[in-house]
Write an enzyme that holds these catalytic residues in place. Structure first.
Site, PDB file in Angstrom:
ATOM      1  N   HIS A  40      36.690  35.892 -37.462  1.00 41.98           N
ATOM      2  CA  HIS A  40      36.531  37.308 -37.334  1.00 41.98           C
ATOM      3  C   HIS A  40      35.938  37.193 -35.450  1.00 41.98           C
ATOM      4  O   HIS A  40      35.887  37.994 -35.258  1.00 41.98           O
ATOM      5  CB  HIS A  40      35.936  38.160 -37.929  1.00 41.98           C
ATOM      6  CG  HIS A  40      34.388  37.768 -38.071  1.00 41.98           C
ATOM      7  ND1 HIS A  40      34.081  38.150 -39.065  1.00 41.98           N
ATOM      8  CD2 HIS A  40      33.584  37.666 -37.520  1.00 41.98           C
ATOM      9  CE1 HIS A  40      32.491  38.093 -39.272  1.00 41.98           C
ATOM     10  NE2 HIS A  40      32.655  37.201 -37.777  1.00 41.98           N
TER      11      HIS A  40
ATOM     12  N   HIS B 241      29.795  27.857 -39.021  1.00 38.60           N
ATOM     13  CA  HIS B 241      29.224  28.854 -37.187  1.00 38.60           C
ATOM     14  C   HIS B 241      28.068  28.988 -37.925  1.00 38.60           C
ATOM     15  O   HIS B 241      27.162  29.714 -38.266  1.00 38.60           O
ATOM     16  CB  HIS B 241      30.078  29.542 -37.159  1.00 38.60           C
ATOM     17  CG  HIS B 241      30.612  30.648 -37.353  1.00 38.60           C
ATOM     18  ND1 HIS B 241      29.947  31.036 -38.932  1.00 38.60           N
ATOM     19  CD2 HIS B 241      29.786  32.279 -36.847  1.00 38.60           C
ATOM     20  CE1 HIS B 241      30.105  32.246 -38.889  1.00 38.60           C
ATOM     21  NE2 HIS B 241      29.647  33.223 -37.755  1.00 38.60           N
TER      22      HIS B 241
ATOM     23  N   HIS C 297      28.825  44.153 -38.931  1.00 38.39           N
ATOM     24  CA  HIS C 297      27.774  43.520 -38.062  1.00 38.39           C
ATOM     25  C   HIS C 297      26.610  44.744 -37.384  1.00 38.39           C
ATOM     26  O   HIS C 297      26.707  44.766 -35.828  1.00 38.39           O
ATOM     27  CB  HIS C 297      27.912  42.972 -36.835  1.00 38.39           C
ATOM     28  CG  HIS C 297      29.379  41.668 -36.908  1.00 38.39           C
ATOM     29  ND1 HIS C 297      30.472  41.530 -37.642  1.00 38.39           N
ATOM     30  CD2 HIS C 297      28.221  39.697 -37.219  1.00 38.39           C
ATOM     31  CE1 HIS C 297      31.301  40.584 -37.543  1.00 38.39           C
ATOM     32  NE2 HIS C 297      29.778  40.003 -37.925  1.00 38.39           N
TER      33      HIS C 297
ATOM     34  N   GLU D 209      29.333  33.765 -44.201  1.00 42.16           N
ATOM     35  CA  GLU D 209      30.232  35.337 -44.211  1.00 42.16           C
ATOM     36  C   GLU D 209      31.322  34.334 -45.054  1.00 42.16           C
ATOM     37  O   GLU D 209      31.949  35.434 -45.317  1.00 42.16           O
ATOM     38  CB  GLU D 209      30.734  35.032 -42.470  1.00 42.16           C
ATOM     39  CG  GLU D 209      30.144  35.764 -41.386  1.00 42.16           C
ATOM     40  CD  GLU D 209      30.457  36.086 -40.383  1.00 42.16           C
ATOM     41  OE1 GLU D 209      29.876  36.424 -39.678  1.00 42.16           O
ATOM     42  OE2 GLU D 209      31.678  35.238 -40.026  1.00 42.16           O
TER      43      GLU D 209
HETATM   44  C1  DHB Z   1      30.338  34.651 -32.887  1.00 47.94           C
HETATM   45  C2  DHB Z   1      31.086  34.638 -34.462  1.00 47.94           C
HETATM   46  C3  DHB Z   1      30.381  35.820 -35.251  1.00 47.94           C
HETATM   47  O1  DHB Z   1      30.943  35.493 -36.296  1.00 47.94           O
HETATM   48  C4  DHB Z   1      30.274  36.727 -35.199  1.00 47.94           C
HETATM   49  O2  DHB Z   1      29.929  37.866 -35.854  1.00 47.94           O
HETATM   50  C5  DHB Z   1      29.598  36.936 -34.299  1.00 47.94           C
HETATM   51  C6  DHB Z   1      29.765  35.709 -33.052  1.00 47.94           C
HETATM   52  C7  DHB Z   1      30.277  33.816 -32.492  1.00 47.94           C
HETATM   53  O3  DHB Z   1      31.053  32.566 -32.142  1.00 47.94           O
HETATM   54  O4  DHB Z   1      29.237  33.466 -31.463  1.00 47.94           O
HETATM   55 FE    FE Z   2      30.217  37.784 -36.947  1.00 50.24          FE
END
Ligand code: DHB
Ligand code: FE
Length: 329
Positions: A12, A193, A59, A240
């Site tokens: 996402h 991530h 978020h 996530e």
């Molecule tokens: C990023 C990824 C995410 O899942 C998010 O919610 C906010 C930022 C990112 O890669 O910057």
């Molecule tokens: Fe996210």
């Protein structure tokens, strides 16, 4: 009765939403990402679900650190896009399905999963970006959506096993709903991530690919991954991915993987996407012929014939997707 026909998982990344809104999708960096969803959009147009259940995370947009529900089900008639700091995204208001959502809430809560019921809620990139990736950017979203928000932002998030079992309970709820609705379940977020701290930018493709493999073949194995392993291997925000297990739990034990896409990076994130279909025969067997269909034998095709035709259409669709299996690496 209603039934789940397929599950879709998708990252996402908020920058994907910004690329759409700022008309940058043709730029080489973004084209690489969007090209992986072209066939998925075709698949979605063909499958044409009556309802989508989108498992996602908020978020701190509709909720805040003051109120952090573990599982929150959207039972409202509509869900406007949230203002995440740059004004609400220019995407259509998401239309809900309050009747099915209330039915799911009742069934799942009586099955001892204590959901929070949301009769008013806004949706952020966690929901709208996967919607764009699978439905494109239409004037109106093509089907009603039931959002299910999961806390993966503030410790402690639910375990992967709890998520998987909630998926099972959702499947039971759907299969006890009397209307003939074809439902697709989205699991969103991920993949590996980490957004902040010394490990910001961490991506672990080996972990992600094994996750995708097991999502199809051995999801029980994924339900045993502890939070610390997600943190260590997939980065803080990699947690996530437990949301994908709600989607997987809602599907049958055996599924057909009809499409997969993986590319790195997009923003700080590994982008992963998979489409899993319940096997037609299993779906057709579970669905008893509805009264209307039984009462009109003169219509020509029997239910078995109809199921066979649908099965053939599904295999053709799967062959088409597989034959062009792209990309990524
Ligand atoms: C990023 C990824 C995410 O899942 C998010 O919610 C906010 C930022 C990112 O890669 O910057
Ligand atoms: Fe996210």
């Amino acid at each position: 009765m209603a039934r789940i026909i397929a599950g879709v998982a998708s990252s996402h990344v908020p920058a994907i939403g910004a690329a759409i809104d700022n008309k940058q999708t043709e730029e080489p960096y973004w084209k690489r990402v969007f090209s992986g969803f072209e066939r998925s959009k075709e698949w979605m147009r063909e499958v044409k679900p009556d309802v989508a259940i989108v498992v996602y995370n908020d978020h701190a947009s509709t909720f805040s650190v003051e109120i952090v529900p573990t599982f929150a089900l959207g039972c409202a008639p509509e869900f406007p896009p949230a203002d995440e700091g740059w004004g609400p995204r220019p995407v259509p208001v998401v239309q809900g399905h309050p009747e099915l959502a209330s039915h799911i809430a009742q069934s799942v809560i009586l099955d001892e999963f204590d959901l929070t019921i949301c009769n008013k809620m806004e949706v952020d990139h966690g929901l709208t970006v996967p919607m764009n990736l699978l439905f494109g950017s239409p004037q109106e979203w093509p089907c009603p959506v039931i959002p299910l928000a999961v806390n993966v932002v503030l410790y402690p998030p639910p375990t992967g096993h709890r998520c998987f079992m909630l998926g099972r309970a959702i499947r039971k709820a759907i299969e006890s709903y009397p209307d003939d609705l074809r439902v697709v379940v989205f699991g969103t977020g991920g993949m590996s991530h980490q957004i902040s701290g010394p490990r910001a930018g961490l991506i672990n493709s080996k972990f992600d690919k094994a996750f995708l493999d097991n999502l199809t073949k051995d999801p029980a194995r994924l339900t045993r991954i502890p939070h610390l392993e997600y943190m260590r291997e997939a980065g803080a925000e990699g947690i996530e991915m437990v949301m994908w297990l709600i989607m997987r739990g809602a599907l049958d034990d055996k599924v057909d993987e009809v499409y997969r896409f993986y590319t790195v990076p997009a923003s700080n994130t590994a982008v992963g996407h998979i489409i899993l279909e319940n096997r037609r025969r299993a779906v057709a067997k579970r669905a008893p012929p509805s009264k209307a269909k039984r009462a009109s034998p003169s219509k020509g095709k029997s239910n078995t014939q109809r199921a066979k035709t649908k099965q053939a259409a599904a295999s053709q669709r799967q062959d088409r997707l597989r034959s062009g299996r792209p990309q990524g690496d």
